[in-house]
Design an enzyme around this catalytic site. Structure first.
Site, PDB file in Angstrom:
ATOM      1  N   GLU A 165      -7.239   9.376  -2.438  1.00 34.66           N
ATOM      2  CA  GLU A 165      -6.019   9.012  -1.719  1.00 34.66           C
ATOM      3  C   GLU A 165      -4.853   9.669  -2.450  1.00 34.66           C
ATOM      4  O   GLU A 165      -3.896  10.118  -1.853  1.00 34.66           O
ATOM      5  CB  GLU A 165      -5.875   7.486  -1.703  1.00 34.66           C
ATOM      6  CG  GLU A 165      -5.020   6.950  -0.558  1.00 34.66           C
ATOM      7  CD  GLU A 165      -3.585   6.708  -0.952  1.00 34.66           C
ATOM      8  OE1 GLU A 165      -2.768   6.501  -0.054  1.00 34.66           O
ATOM      9  OE2 GLU A 165      -3.267   6.733  -2.151  1.00 34.66           O
ATOM     10  N   CYS A 170      -3.185   3.409  -5.024  1.00 34.53           N
ATOM     11  CA  CYS A 170      -4.642   3.485  -4.916  1.00 34.53           C
ATOM     12  C   CYS A 170      -5.112   4.928  -5.133  1.00 34.53           C
ATOM     13  O   CYS A 170      -4.527   5.867  -4.601  1.00 34.53           O
ATOM     14  CB  CYS A 170      -5.092   2.984  -3.551  1.00 34.53           C
ATOM     15  SG  CYS A 170      -5.016   1.187  -3.457  1.00 34.53           S
ATOM     16  N   ARG A 172      -3.812   7.174   6.373  1.00 33.27           N
ATOM     17  CA  ARG A 172      -3.407   8.011   5.230  1.00 33.27           C
ATOM     18  C   ARG A 172      -3.598   9.507   5.499  1.00 33.27           C
ATOM     19  O   ARG A 172      -3.914  10.288   4.597  1.00 33.27           O
ATOM     20  CB  ARG A 172      -4.191   7.652   3.965  1.00 33.27           C
ATOM     21  CG  ARG A 172      -4.053   6.227   3.512  1.00 33.27           C
ATOM     22  CD  ARG A 172      -2.628   5.927   3.050  1.00 33.27           C
ATOM     23  NE  ARG A 172      -2.595   4.703   2.279  1.00 33.27           N
ATOM     24  CZ  ARG A 172      -2.549   3.477   2.797  1.00 33.27           C
ATOM     25  NH1 ARG A 172      -2.495   3.305   4.111  1.00 33.27           N
ATOM     26  NH2 ARG A 172      -2.513   2.418   2.008  1.00 33.27           N
TER      27      ARG A 172
HETATM   28  N1  EPU Z   1     -10.490  -6.623  -4.169  1.00 31.83           N
HETATM   29  C1  EPU Z   1     -11.315  -7.002  -5.186  1.00 31.83           C
HETATM   30  N2  EPU Z   1     -11.100  -6.446  -6.424  1.00 31.83           N
HETATM   31  C2  EPU Z   1     -10.114  -5.552  -6.662  1.00 31.83           C
HETATM   32  C3  EPU Z   1      -9.271  -5.141  -5.608  1.00 31.83           C
HETATM   33  C4  EPU Z   1      -9.481  -5.702  -4.348  1.00 31.83           C
HETATM   34  O1  EPU Z   1     -12.220  -7.797  -4.998  1.00 31.83           O
HETATM   35  O2  EPU Z   1     -10.003  -5.098  -7.816  1.00 31.83           O
HETATM   36  C5  EPU Z   1     -10.680  -7.245  -2.838  1.00 31.83           C
HETATM   37  C6  EPU Z   1      -9.486  -8.135  -2.480  1.00 31.83           C
HETATM   38  O3  EPU Z   1      -9.632  -9.424  -2.993  1.00 31.83           O
HETATM   39  C7  EPU Z   1      -9.527  -8.102  -0.963  1.00 31.83           C
HETATM   40  C8  EPU Z   1     -10.088  -6.708  -0.656  1.00 31.83           C
HETATM   41  O4  EPU Z   1     -10.722  -6.251  -1.847  1.00 31.83           O
HETATM   42  O5  EPU Z   1     -10.413  -9.069  -0.479  1.00 31.83           O
HETATM   43  C9  EPU Z   1      -9.005  -5.738  -0.226  1.00 31.83           C
HETATM   44  O6  EPU Z   1      -8.024  -5.630  -1.255  1.00 31.83           O
HETATM   45  P1  EPU Z   1      -6.464  -5.400  -0.961  1.00 31.83           P
HETATM   46  O7  EPU Z   1      -5.958  -6.423  -0.001  1.00 31.83           O
HETATM   47  O8  EPU Z   1      -5.774  -5.246  -2.258  1.00 31.83           O
HETATM   48  O9  EPU Z   1      -6.450  -4.084  -0.141  1.00 31.83           O
HETATM   49  P2  EPU Z   1      -7.017  -2.655  -0.463  1.00 31.83           P
HETATM   50  O10 EPU Z   1      -7.886  -2.276   0.681  1.00 31.83           O
HETATM   51  O11 EPU Z   1      -7.600  -2.565  -1.820  1.00 31.83           O
HETATM   52  C10 EPU Z   1      -5.093  -1.412   0.797  1.00 31.83           C
HETATM   53  C11 EPU Z   1      -4.328  -0.150   0.546  1.00 31.83           C
HETATM   54  C12 EPU Z   1      -3.136  -0.430  -0.361  1.00 31.83           C
HETATM   55  C13 EPU Z   1      -2.253  -1.486   0.265  1.00 31.83           C
HETATM   56  C14 EPU Z   1      -3.089  -2.748   0.486  1.00 31.83           C
HETATM   57  C15 EPU Z   1      -2.317  -3.840   1.212  1.00 31.83           C
HETATM   58  C16 EPU Z   1      -5.815   1.769   0.593  1.00 31.83           C
HETATM   59  C17 EPU Z   1      -6.630   2.717  -0.217  1.00 31.83           C
HETATM   60  N3  EPU Z   1      -5.186   0.809  -0.096  1.00 31.83           N
HETATM   61  O12 EPU Z   1      -5.678  -1.787  -0.456  1.00 31.83           O
HETATM   62  O13 EPU Z   1      -2.408   0.785  -0.441  1.00 31.83           O
HETATM   63  O14 EPU Z   1      -1.147  -1.769  -0.562  1.00 31.83           O
HETATM   64  O15 EPU Z   1      -4.244  -2.435   1.305  1.00 31.83           O
HETATM   65  O16 EPU Z   1      -2.184  -3.526   2.559  1.00 31.83           O
HETATM   66  O17 EPU Z   1      -5.721   1.905   1.815  1.00 31.83           O
HETATM   67  C18 EPU Z   1      -1.943   2.820  -1.639  1.00 31.83           C
HETATM   68  O18 EPU Z   1      -1.933   3.386  -0.551  1.00 31.83           O
HETATM   69  O19 EPU Z   1      -1.760   3.450  -2.706  1.00 31.83           O
HETATM   70  C19 EPU Z   1      -2.194   1.387  -1.694  1.00 31.83           C
HETATM   71  C20 EPU Z   1      -2.208   0.724  -2.833  1.00 31.83           C
END
Ligand code: EPU
Length: 302
Positions: A296, A226, A177
């Site tokens: 972000e 995010c 990012r």
């Molecule tokens: N999780 C929770 N509770 C929540 C959200 C997530 O327990 O409320 C857990 C999920 O179950 C999972 C882990 O946290 O085990 C990671 O969650 P997720 O797969 O949704 O990925 P993330 O790290 O929260 C990132 C990116 C997203 C992107 C997704 C999918 C960042 C800040 N976020 O989210 O990007 O869509 O991976 O690849 O890097 C964005 O850039 O705006 C964005 C949404």
């Protein structure tokens, strides 16, 4: 900020810039938050150096707007004008494995168009709202891929040289990012080199990513994706969720019940509400985990 000097207005017209006075940025951002200013729509990339000189000479501060999908804009009358590229037709031209894409092109439409022509690689970004220019500046990524991996060449307006320049992919650094572009560089167009894949295979990848996104993110609600970057080796969403903060609200700004790193505008949230909520959550995370979460979302606050 209002441009009222008739000499500037006349020059804008000469430069093929469409002036839209008093535009509500709430209508141009996915969060539906943001005050009012003059919007300058740029029809020709080549006019940018002269346009920026004109604005500078008249002490008119400016900001560049992409698709407004990763942006939190301040309330009220804003102290700068906003520049935005007008999307040309066509906005994607293919040449073998190379896709020549305008910065104002819609990211999702570009991915679908390339897929129909058997060019893949970008399946993970399907469902990410915004322009290709915006995705490039942030190095947007999801499901294990990032746009920077496919960049062959970028044409941009460089704030430092005040010129339009062309950079090769290896002259740009793309990190999580984050890119080596300056905050006031403007992405004009990009050449992406995409791997050949049959449409059916790309479509299956797109379907899987769409399903994952639908099941974990609040897609129907007003958000900027995010809010925080993930700290190394951890998930900001999980950390916020583990503290039981889903549903925490300031006015109509609310931590999503579906994904705790999405903060939604559940009605008529102001930027002040959203910024207060962001500061509150950041503080609680700092207190519990000793981690300072980095935004972000891009914040344009006066
Ligand atoms: N999780 C929770 N509770 C929540 C959200 C997530 O327990 O409320 C857990 C999920 O179950 C999972 C882990 O946290 O085990 C990671 O969650 P997720 O797969 O949704 O990925 P993330 O790290 O929260 C990132 C990116 C997203 C992107 C997704 C999918 C960042 C800040 N976020 O989210 O990007 O869509 O991976 O690849 O890097 C964005 O850039 O705006 C964005 C949404």
């Amino acid at each position: 900020m209002r441009i009222s000097d008739p000499r500037i207005v006349a020059k804008l017209e000469e430069m093929h810039v469409d002036l839209r006075p008093g535009t509500a940025l709430a209508e141009l951002t996915s969060l539906g938050i943001g005050g009012t200013t003059d919007l300058l729509r740029i029809k020709k990339h080549e006019s940018l150096p002269d346009l920026l000189s004109l604005l500078d000479a008249n002490h008119v501060p400016h900001k560049f707007l992409g698709g407004g999908s990763n942006l939190l804009v301040g309330d009220g009358e804003l102290p700068w004008v906003v520049l935005q590229l007008v999307r040309p037709e066509p906005d994607v031209v293919l040449d073998g494995n190379l896709a020549h894409v305008d910065g104002a092109a819609d990211l999702g439409r570009m991915i679908t168009f390339c897929a129909k022509n058997d060019l893949g690689g970008m399946e993970g970004l399907i469902g990410v709202p915004g322009t290709v220019g915006g995705a490039l500046r942030m190095n947007a990524g999801a499901y294990g891929m990032q746009i920077g991996s496919y960049v062959r060449e970028v044409k941009l307006y460089r704030a430092a040289s005040r010129k339009i320049e062309v950079l090769q992919g290896d002259q740009i650094s793309f990190e999580y990012r984050h890119t080596s572009f300056a905050p006031d560089d403007m992405m004009l167009s990009v050449i992406l080199e995409l791997p050949s894949k049959p449409f059916k295979v790309i479509l299956e990848g797109i379907r899987i990513c769409n399903e994952k996104r639908r099941s974990s993110q609040p897609l129907g609600q007003k958000s900027a994706g995010c809010i925080f970057k993930n700290p190394p080796g951890a998930s900001a969403g999980r950390m916020i969720d583990d503290l039981g903060l889903k549903g925490l609200s300031v006015g109509d700004a609310r931590v999503s019940d579906r994904h705790a790193n999405f903060f939604v505008n559940a009605g008529h949230a102001s930027a002040k509400d959203m910024l207060t909520l962001i500061a509150d959550v950041r503080e609680r995370i700092q207190k519990t985990y000793g981690v300072s979460l980095e935004n972000e979302v891009v914040v344009w606050n006066a």
